[in-house]
Write an enzyme that holds these catalytic residues in place. Sequence first.
Site, PDB file in Angstrom:
ATOM      1  CG  ASN A  69      49.451  -5.202  30.921  1.00 63.39           C
ATOM      2  OD1 ASN A  69      48.863  -5.994  29.948  1.00 63.39           O
ATOM      3  ND2 ASN A  69      49.110  -4.913  31.957  1.00 63.39           N
ATOM      4  CD  GLU A  93      45.271 -11.228  33.885  1.00 59.35           C
ATOM      5  OE1 GLU A  93      45.739 -11.905  33.124  1.00 59.35           O
ATOM      6  OE2 GLU A  93      45.825 -10.247  34.295  1.00 59.35           O
ATOM      7  CB  CYS A 110      45.373  -6.430  36.040  1.00 62.57           C
ATOM      8  SG  CYS A 110      46.233  -7.982  35.697  1.00 62.57           S
TER       9      CYS A 110
END
Length: 481
Positions: A161, A257, A291
């Site tokens: 992304n 992450e 996220c």
Amino acid sequence: MALRQDDKKFHTLLDNKWVGSKSGETVKIYSPDNQEVTGEIPALSQAEVDAAVAKTADVQPNWEALDGTERSELLHRWAQELEKMTDEIGDMIHKEVGKTLSAAKSEVKRTAQLIRHTAEEGLRTHGSFIQGDAFPGASKSTKAMVQKVPHGVVLAIAPFNYPVNLAASKIAPALITGNTVVFKPATQGAVSGLLMVEALVKAGLPEGVLNVVTGRGSVIGDFVVTHPKIDMITFTGGTATGQHIAKKASMIPVVLELGGKDPAIVLQDADLDKAAKEIVSGALSYSGQRCTAIKRVMVVNEVADELVAKVKERVAALKVGPSSDDADITPMIDQKSADFVVSLIDDAKQKGATVVHEGIQDQNLLGPTLLDNVTEDMEVAWEEQFGPVLPFIRISNELEAIDLERRNAYGLQASIFTKNLENAFTIADKLNVGTVQVNGKTSRGPDHFPFLGVKNSGQGVQGIGRSIDSMLRDKVLVLNL
Ligand code: G3P
């Protein structure tokens, strides 16, 4: 040879040479917009990955021995070369991962700024000096000099992304601190990552200081993660993959992450217009494939009807279509991801959720769907949708929000919308997350802020300064005078 073999086939970078895989095998990348092949990248073998890692390990001492100012100057040149390639890289991001061209170009510009900031911040890492006699029985003549030294070879694994920004956010801190890098891009976004690396080569990257390993995760994934010459791993991506990496990579530091289920908690005194604006942007930009996206709204009953109406009005005005049409809601990265979102919507509907706004479903293009009166028995209340569906959970008070948040498997960010800052701080203290946003959407930027997740949202801390710290370890020199 060059990065481009032809308009669709690309090489990868090994020891500053643009090469294909020895087998000639490739992995195809398909456009989320039209499922056409946008690129082909080499499918490296384990032996090729082994050689790539070995080379970065061989040259690491020389790279570390360079003056920090020289490493910093390389990063500044990298930022300049990247900016010159904004249109080319932006166009590739747009085609590879279905971001609008404007959002894709913004990512490239943001990355150049991140690299510059890292180039400066990385020159200000300092160790410490400790007197021995601060401890009973130890003498004044015993002194410790604590240096900060690089781990060695950093494996940087980036997500689809942000194929450039979330790659450079790992690579730049690693390089400035004297580490060398093995870069493993996500397949979708890999060509964008290779173009980013081309900018680094133009800036004067020394041979072997960064190598790019492309290919099938099933072939090279575990191999590179467990390679004995990898000294640190930094990963952004899904929670399941992150947990797998953490289990596989033993005895080396790992920064992760991962996913999130970030709530927007809306209280009775909130500015509902502001909250609605932030919620729509936070939940649905890049079709919710972030996220840090807002992934559920917890709103007190007193203002729920009004907030839902305001959000619905904004969502109804969103343009849905291919990223090539500069739509607000664009096709999801692949069909599997879209199918998962549809399954969450169907489950919620079967269990009684109120469909406030139903988006179209056309293969991997899903319009935004708003679900009200979502209850705890519905999967969408707990699962990370990573797509354009937003559940509203009605609550009696903030204690209910805190309880829902703490029972959630994720802990990335949370937003609180209220005019009472004291109340916001009180609630924030009780949330088990990495970051609490007050009167703003959940998001990572600005890039120099610490950025972290707890529980299933990650381990370790990113954000420029903290990423630099994560790329260094202590080395203690004790003087017994
Ligand atoms: O999904 C990755 C996460 O880092 C999102 O970043 O800047 O959109 O909040 P951002």
